[in-house]
Structures are given as structure tokens and as C-alpha cells.
Motif scaffolding. Structure first.
Motif, PDB file in Angstrom:
ATOM      1  N   SER A 149       2.175  -1.042 -12.245  1.00  0.00           N
ATOM      2  CA  SER A 149       2.417  -0.060 -11.780  1.00  0.00           C
ATOM      3  C   SER A 149       2.208  -0.408 -10.605  1.00  0.00           C
ATOM      4  O   SER A 149       2.132   0.027  -9.229  1.00  0.00           O
ATOM      5  CB  SER A 149       3.109   1.459 -12.981  1.00  0.00           C
ATOM      6  OG  SER A 149       3.084   2.302 -10.968  1.00  0.00           O
ATOM      7  N   LYS A 150       0.149  -0.048  -9.748  1.00  0.00           N
ATOM      8  CA  LYS A 150       0.077   0.671  -9.113  1.00  0.00           C
ATOM      9  C   LYS A 150      -0.186  -0.855  -8.375  1.00  0.00           C
ATOM     10  O   LYS A 150      -0.492  -1.318  -7.673  1.00  0.00           O
ATOM     11  CB  LYS A 150      -1.843  -0.028 -10.072  1.00  0.00           C
ATOM     12  CG  LYS A 150      -1.822   1.709 -10.033  1.00  0.00           C
ATOM     13  CD  LYS A 150      -1.914   2.864  -9.122  1.00  0.00           C
ATOM     14  CE  LYS A 150      -2.114   3.910  -9.747  1.00  0.00           C
ATOM     15  NZ  LYS A 150      -2.511   4.911  -8.954  1.00  0.00           N
ATOM     16  N   ALA A 151       0.103  -2.233  -9.138  1.00  0.00           N
ATOM     17  CA  ALA A 151      -0.077  -3.883  -8.560  1.00  0.00           C
ATOM     18  C   ALA A 151       1.245  -3.688  -7.212  1.00  0.00           C
ATOM     19  O   ALA A 151       1.488  -4.083  -6.775  1.00  0.00           O
ATOM     20  CB  ALA A 151       0.130  -4.845  -9.335  1.00  0.00           C
ATOM     21  N   ASN A 152       2.303  -3.027  -7.900  1.00  0.00           N
ATOM     22  CA  ASN A 152       3.661  -3.190  -7.222  1.00  0.00           C
ATOM     23  C   ASN A 152       3.362  -1.608  -5.731  1.00  0.00           C
ATOM     24  O   ASN A 152       3.387  -1.912  -4.545  1.00  0.00           O
ATOM     25  CB  ASN A 152       4.898  -2.146  -7.918  1.00  0.00           C
ATOM     26  CG  ASN A 152       5.000  -3.604  -8.538  1.00  0.00           C
ATOM     27  OD1 ASN A 152       5.530  -4.321  -8.321  1.00  0.00           O
ATOM     28  ND2 ASN A 152       5.825  -3.265  -9.579  1.00  0.00           N
ATOM     29  N   GLU A 153       2.343  -0.216  -5.719  1.00  0.00           N
ATOM     30  CA  GLU A 153       2.037   0.231  -5.385  1.00  0.00           C
ATOM     31  C   GLU A 153       1.109  -0.007  -3.925  1.00  0.00           C
ATOM     32  O   GLU A 153       1.666  -0.248  -3.058  1.00  0.00           O
ATOM     33  CB  GLU A 153       1.167   1.353  -5.562  1.00  0.00           C
ATOM     34  CG  GLU A 153       2.308   1.876  -6.902  1.00  0.00           C
ATOM     35  CD  GLU A 153       1.602   3.902  -6.876  1.00  0.00           C
ATOM     36  OE1 GLU A 153      -0.250   4.311  -6.048  1.00  0.00           O
ATOM     37  OE2 GLU A 153       2.103   3.723  -8.518  1.00  0.00           O
ATOM     38  N   VAL A 154      -0.187  -0.979  -4.612  1.00  0.00           N
ATOM     39  CA  VAL A 154      -0.573  -1.859  -4.028  1.00  0.00           C
ATOM     40  C   VAL A 154      -0.274  -2.999  -2.989  1.00  0.00           C
ATOM     41  O   VAL A 154      -0.250  -2.632  -2.299  1.00  0.00           O
ATOM     42  CB  VAL A 154      -1.807  -2.012  -4.884  1.00  0.00           C
ATOM     43  CG1 VAL A 154      -2.646  -3.287  -3.844  1.00  0.00           C
ATOM     44  CG2 VAL A 154      -2.631  -1.127  -5.433  1.00  0.00           C
ATOM     45  N   GLU A 155       0.751  -3.662  -3.356  1.00  0.00           N
ATOM     46  CA  GLU A 155       1.498  -4.324  -2.323  1.00  0.00           C
ATOM     47  C   GLU A 155       2.519  -3.976  -1.704  1.00  0.00           C
ATOM     48  O   GLU A 155       2.020  -4.391  -0.222  1.00  0.00           O
ATOM     49  CB  GLU A 155       2.522  -5.342  -3.725  1.00  0.00           C
ATOM     50  CG  GLU A 155       3.048  -7.007  -3.055  1.00  0.00           C
ATOM     51  CD  GLU A 155       3.514  -7.353  -3.993  1.00  0.00           C
ATOM     52  OE1 GLU A 155       3.786  -8.790  -3.672  1.00  0.00           O
ATOM     53  OE2 GLU A 155       4.989  -6.784  -4.932  1.00  0.00           O
ATOM     54  N   ASP A 156       2.754  -3.005  -1.536  1.00  0.00           N
ATOM     55  CA  ASP A 156       4.413  -2.380  -0.943  1.00  0.00           C
ATOM     56  C   ASP A 156       2.918  -2.043   0.297  1.00  0.00           C
ATOM     57  O   ASP A 156       3.025  -1.998   1.457  1.00  0.00           O
ATOM     58  CB  ASP A 156       4.960  -0.798  -1.796  1.00  0.00           C
ATOM     59  CG  ASP A 156       6.039  -1.194  -2.472  1.00  0.00           C
ATOM     60  OD1 ASP A 156       6.607  -2.182  -2.252  1.00  0.00           O
ATOM     61  OD2 ASP A 156       6.204  -0.666  -2.896  1.00  0.00           O
ATOM     62  N   PHE A 157       2.017  -1.420  -0.039  1.00  0.00           N
ATOM     63  CA  PHE A 157       0.620  -0.752   0.810  1.00  0.00           C
ATOM     64  C   PHE A 157       0.370  -1.358   1.771  1.00  0.00           C
ATOM     65  O   PHE A 157       0.437  -1.517   2.714  1.00  0.00           O
ATOM     66  CB  PHE A 157      -0.526  -0.392   0.272  1.00  0.00           C
ATOM     67  CG  PHE A 157      -1.059   0.815   1.520  1.00  0.00           C
ATOM     68  CD1 PHE A 157      -0.857   1.901   2.273  1.00  0.00           C
ATOM     69  CD2 PHE A 157      -1.858  -0.402   1.468  1.00  0.00           C
ATOM     70  CE1 PHE A 157      -2.003   2.314   2.358  1.00  0.00           C
ATOM     71  CE2 PHE A 157      -3.228  -0.035   2.543  1.00  0.00           C
ATOM     72  CZ  PHE A 157      -3.309   1.327   3.211  1.00  0.00           C
ATOM     73  N   TYR A 158      -0.713  -2.950   0.585  1.00  0.00           N
ATOM     74  CA  TYR A 158      -0.669  -3.595   2.114  1.00  0.00           C
ATOM     75  C   TYR A 158       0.347  -4.418   3.035  1.00  0.00           C
ATOM     76  O   TYR A 158      -0.223  -5.035   4.011  1.00  0.00           O
ATOM     77  CB  TYR A 158      -1.070  -5.149   0.666  1.00  0.00           C
ATOM     78  CG  TYR A 158      -1.278  -6.584   1.114  1.00  0.00           C
ATOM     79  CD1 TYR A 158      -2.347  -6.105   2.031  1.00  0.00           C
ATOM     80  CD2 TYR A 158      -1.156  -7.594   0.758  1.00  0.00           C
ATOM     81  CE1 TYR A 158      -3.263  -7.754   2.697  1.00  0.00           C
ATOM     82  CE2 TYR A 158      -1.609  -8.848   0.752  1.00  0.00           C
ATOM     83  CZ  TYR A 158      -3.056  -8.790   2.429  1.00  0.00           C
ATOM     84  OH  TYR A 158      -2.721  -9.792   2.319  1.00  0.00           O
ATOM     85  N   ASP A 170      -6.391   4.349   3.538  1.00  0.00           N
ATOM     86  CA  ASP A 170      -4.934   4.873   3.095  1.00  0.00           C
ATOM     87  C   ASP A 170      -4.931   4.712   1.858  1.00  0.00           C
ATOM     88  O   ASP A 170      -3.933   5.094   1.402  1.00  0.00           O
ATOM     89  CB  ASP A 170      -4.796   4.701   4.549  1.00  0.00           C
ATOM     90  CG  ASP A 170      -3.922   5.152   5.745  1.00  0.00           C
ATOM     91  OD1 ASP A 170      -5.433   6.479   5.923  1.00  0.00           O
ATOM     92  OD2 ASP A 170      -4.190   4.945   6.712  1.00  0.00           O
ATOM     93  N   LEU A 171      -5.366   3.611   1.431  1.00  0.00           N
ATOM     94  CA  LEU A 171      -5.123   3.137  -0.041  1.00  0.00           C
ATOM     95  C   LEU A 171      -5.932   3.306  -1.073  1.00  0.00           C
ATOM     96  O   LEU A 171      -4.991   3.887  -2.399  1.00  0.00           O
ATOM     97  CB  LEU A 171      -5.149   1.287  -0.066  1.00  0.00           C
ATOM     98  CG  LEU A 171      -4.715   0.919  -0.730  1.00  0.00           C
ATOM     99  CD1 LEU A 171      -3.260   0.857  -2.133  1.00  0.00           C
ATOM    100  CD2 LEU A 171      -5.216  -0.405  -1.308  1.00  0.00           C
ATOM    101  N   SER A 172      -6.975   4.304  -0.738  1.00  0.00           N
ATOM    102  CA  SER A 172      -7.514   4.938  -1.399  1.00  0.00           C
ATOM    103  C   SER A 172      -7.268   5.964  -2.454  1.00  0.00           C
ATOM    104  O   SER A 172      -7.059   6.691  -3.430  1.00  0.00           O
ATOM    105  CB  SER A 172      -8.698   5.036  -0.884  1.00  0.00           C
ATOM    106  OG  SER A 172      -9.770   4.475  -0.325  1.00  0.00           O
ATOM    107  N   HIS A 173      -6.021   7.220  -1.815  1.00  0.00           N
ATOM    108  CA  HIS A 173      -5.749   7.879  -2.214  1.00  0.00           C
ATOM    109  C   HIS A 173      -4.990   7.715  -3.511  1.00  0.00           C
ATOM    110  O   HIS A 173      -3.765   9.022  -3.821  1.00  0.00           O
ATOM    111  CB  HIS A 173      -4.912   8.752  -1.230  1.00  0.00           C
ATOM    112  CG  HIS A 173      -3.512   8.581  -0.536  1.00  0.00           C
ATOM    113  ND1 HIS A 173      -3.979   7.951   1.063  1.00  0.00           N
ATOM    114  CD2 HIS A 173      -2.471   8.470  -0.887  1.00  0.00           C
ATOM    115  CE1 HIS A 173      -2.036   8.046   1.022  1.00  0.00           C
ATOM    116  NE2 HIS A 173      -1.624   7.492   0.127  1.00  0.00           N
ATOM    117  N   HIS A 174      -4.052   6.323  -3.429  1.00  0.00           N
ATOM    118  CA  HIS A 174      -3.258   5.863  -4.534  1.00  0.00           C
ATOM    119  C   HIS A 174      -4.429   6.349  -5.671  1.00  0.00           C
ATOM    120  O   HIS A 174      -3.408   5.675  -7.074  1.00  0.00           O
ATOM    121  CB  HIS A 174      -2.740   4.987  -4.248  1.00  0.00           C
ATOM    122  CG  HIS A 174      -1.853   4.395  -2.932  1.00  0.00           C
ATOM    123  ND1 HIS A 174       0.070   4.446  -3.661  1.00  0.00           N
ATOM    124  CD2 HIS A 174      -1.875   4.349  -1.939  1.00  0.00           C
ATOM    125  CE1 HIS A 174       0.142   5.020  -2.101  1.00  0.00           C
ATOM    126  NE2 HIS A 174      -0.497   4.870  -1.263  1.00  0.00           N
TER     127      HIS A 174
END
Length: 395
Positions: free
Chosen positions: A61-70, A380-384
Motif C-alpha cells: 500500500s505504501k509503496a504505491n502511495e510513494v511511487e504515485d507521489f514520486y 510533502d511526502l512526509s504527511h503520508h
């Protein structure tokens, strides 16, 4: 962390490496176990830290969130570099792109050390703290007791670490440099001793970020250990933590052997007389290596709890606001009582960002050798991962 807890789980006992090319899905994990590879990044696990093991579903789940952001906020604009996000000492996502040496078509990989600019101050600060833990230095010790002839007894190890010494940035010593001969750490020390350049303010009266502080700290390391800074950092940090792809760069004659630095269009950056000092910069690290250091800072066997607490507290309160500086770390003292800890860097084309979310055991690292301000979007990734600030952070 208590002694009874530290024996539970080995430091960075495993890495969970997520494919950065495509979305990672639950069915992929079931069908192809190579998507997530688990292995130890230590050979002998020298430091022990307790971490809960992340569940596969959380990682996916987090990998997908991080990849989307990145991809949306950074990489889509042609950004290249080394990117890593970890929680509980386990890598959630990483990506490596671009060239370590474009002329030779040498690509950046997980083993490519990049000049991390001022993020290297974290390494210098931890080296000093390790020496304090060993009883070879004191935090409030006057520099004049360590470096013979140092003219300011009010300047201490702590005021250097916290940028409260009053020492002017050596890059502004224009009247004393030749602009042709590379400046070395001893040259900076000699100018300070000569008192040809005044202090900017009385020591410990206010904060002013100055690379000179960390050049002096590197010289203190050399004086106390009777070794070069490169050797001392290797023995105190890199070897114990098995940071095998990290080093201090202190020889301009070898400038073609290291990862090169570029402008945004891949035009090579120049080298000049300012590129020989170290401690404030000139430390080359990979994200995986830096994660080992970040995780070791949870271990009281690596650094005492007392010193770790001192590193992560602010020392400058002359001006109102939430921004502060600890001992080698920038801080945002948030209104909810938590502290956001980070350090950014810039030198030539090298830009770097290191965020340490201690309460949530999260580490965010982005290093690039091709100039871009997008490096600093990592905030801006931190608040995830929790209630953390958004927006640009100062260098």
C-alpha cells in the motif's frame, strides 16, 4: 530504547525491495515472489534495534502511495538520482536513475555514492558525538583547548555543531584566497587563527548557518584521533555500520574517479578552489548506506541515549518560530509537540534531502547529482506517514 528491548530484532534485519517500474499489486506478490526480495544488508549485524516487522499489505500500500507521489511530483519532470523510503529499517520503495558519469554512460545504481552536500554534516556531527561517547571530547569543551592557537575560547564543540559560533562562512573570505589554489581545511583554520577575518557575532548569541563550523569540526576529529578525517569517519561510522559504498572525498587529483556533478541539462559542473574542504561537504554516500546510519541512531549501543536526545533538540530561540537547529540536524518544532527532523544540501549540481520521522521510524532520502530543486519536494511526502508539515524547507 531500553537495554531489554534492543536485543529483539537486528538492525535492518531485512530489506523489502519494491519494483519501481510498475505498480505492485497483491496478486503480483502471490504470483511472483521475486517482486519483493528479502535479504540482510549486514553481514554480522553489529547493532541491534527493536522494530516491528512490516506486513506485506502495508508495504504494498505504501509503496504505491510513494511511487504515485514520486512520479507525479518529481520524476515526471526528468529528475534523476537515488530515492529511498523506509520504515522500521525496511525499504518500502527505492528508485535509481540517471548517470554517475554521462560521458562514460555509467548509470546510477543502488551502489553509486553521490556527493550529498550538506547532508554530510549529519555524518560529521555523528562522528563528533561518537568521540564524545568515547570520552575523547566534551560537548561544551572550548575549541581552543583542542586546536592550539584557536583564538576564541567562547567557541565550543556545541556552538560549532549548532551553528552558534559566529564564525563567518569561509567562502566569504574573499580577501584572503587566491582563487587558484584549492582551499584546504588547514587553510581555513590558519585564517581563523590569524584573526584576519572577524567573527560575525559574539559566540552563542544567535544562530547563523556557516559551513566553517563543520570544517572546524572535521579538523577537531583529526586532532583528537590523530588520523585524517577520511580515516576517522571510516573507523567510527562507515566500517562499524558496514557502509561499504561511502567515503570522504579529500583529494582533488581523484576528481574524475567519483560520481560527477551536472547542471540540469547534463552539462558538467566545474571544479574549483572551493572543492577541497570536507566536513561541511565532500561526503559521498548511497541511500542504502545512509539508511544504515539513520537506523543506527535508534540504537543506544551506537550512540548513548543522552547524546541522541541532545542531537535532536533545538538550541536557538532568539527569534520566534518553529524552525530550529539541533546538533547536525535541522528541526521544525511543530505545534502538536512533535519534532520534524531533516537536513537538506546543495553543492554544485548535487542536491540532497534527508528526512527522519523518528516517532514513526520513517526515513526519506533523495540524492541527485543533476541540479534540481525538486529534491526538496520530499517534505510533502512526509504527511503520508503522519501529521507532518508540507511546503518547501530551507537548505
Amino acid at each position: 530504547m531500553t537495554n531489554k528491548n534492543k536485543l529483539t530484532i537486528t538492525l535492518l534485519s531485512s530489506l523489502l525491495i519494491i519494483s519501481c517500474q510498475t505498480k505492485v499489486k497483491e496478486k503480483d506478490l502471490a504470483l511472483n515472489t521475486s517482486i519483493i526480495q528479502e535479504h540482510s544488508i549486514y553481514e554480522e549485524n553489529p547493532y541491534l534495534v527493536e522494530f516491528d516487522k512490516l506486513s506485506p499489505s502495508y508495504i504494498l500500500s505504501k509503496a504505491n502511495e510513494v511511487e504515485d507521489f514520486y512520479i507525479k511530483n518529481i520524476k515526471k519532470s526528468g529528475y534523476t538520482g537515488s530515492f529511498l523510503v523506509a520504515k522500521n529499517g525496511q525499504i518500502i520503495y527505492e528508485d535509481y536513475s540517471g548517470f554517475a558519469n554521462k560521458r562514460n554512460a555509467e548509470q546510477i545504481t543502488e551502489n553509486t555514492p553521490i556527493h550529498v552536500a550538506s547532508v554530510g554534516k549529519v555524518v560529521t556531527a555523528v562522528t563528533i558525538m561518537r568521540l564524545i561517547d568515547m570520552g575523547k571530547l566534551e560537548l561544551d569543551q572550548s575549541v581552543s583547548e583542542i586546536i592550539e592557537g584557536f583564538p576564541y575560547p567562547e567557541i565550543t564543540v556545541k556552538t560549532l555543531l549548532s551553528h552558534r559560533s559566529g564564525l563567518r562562512y569561509y567562502g566569504y573570505y574573499g580577501e584572503v584566497w587566491s582563487y587558484k589554489t584549492p582551499i584546504k581545511n588547514q587553510d581555513v583554520i590558519d585564517i581563523i587563527k590569524s584573526e584576519k577575518v572577524d567573527l560575525d557575532f559574539s559566540p552563542n548569541t544567535r544562530f547563523s548557518y556557516s559551513n566553517t563550523n563543520y570544517v572546524v569540526l572535521a579538523s577537531i576529529v583529526e586532532k583528537v584521533t590523530n588520523k585524517t578525517f577520511r580515516e576517522a569517519v571510516r573507523e567510527l561510522i562507515f566500517d562499524p555500520l558496514e557502509m561499504k559504498n561511502s567515503f570522504v572525498f579529500d583529494d582533488l587529483d581523484k576528481k574524475n574517479d567519483v560520481t560527477q556533478s551536472y547542471k540540469s541539462n547534463y552539462t558538467p559542473m566545474h571544479w574549483d578552489y572551493m572543492d577541497s574542504t570536507y566536513g561541511d561537504k565532500n561526503i559521498y554516500v548511497t541511500p542504502r548506506d545512509f539508511l544504515k546510519l539513520d537506523t543506527a541512531l535508534y540504537s543506544e549501543t551506537f550512540l548513548s541515549e543522552k547524546l541522541r536526545k541532545q542531537m535532536f533538540q533545538g538550541y536557538s530561540f532568539e527569534n520566534k518560530g518553529v524552525r530550529n537547529y539541533g546538533l547536525g540536524f535541522r528541526l521544525i518544532e511543530m505545534t502538536n509537540g512533535d519534532t520534524f527532523t531533516y537536513h537538506n544540501g546543495w553543492w554544485r549540481g548535487n542536491t540532497s534531502s534527508y528526512i527522519r520521522l523518528e516517532k514513526d521510524n520513517v526515513c526519506i532520502i533523495l540524492f541527485s547529482n543533476k541540479y534540481s530543486k525538486l529534491t526538496y519536494k520530499t517534505v510533502d511526502l512526509s504527511h503520508h506517514f503522519g501529521d507532518y508539515p508540507v511546503g518547501n524547507l530551507e537548505l
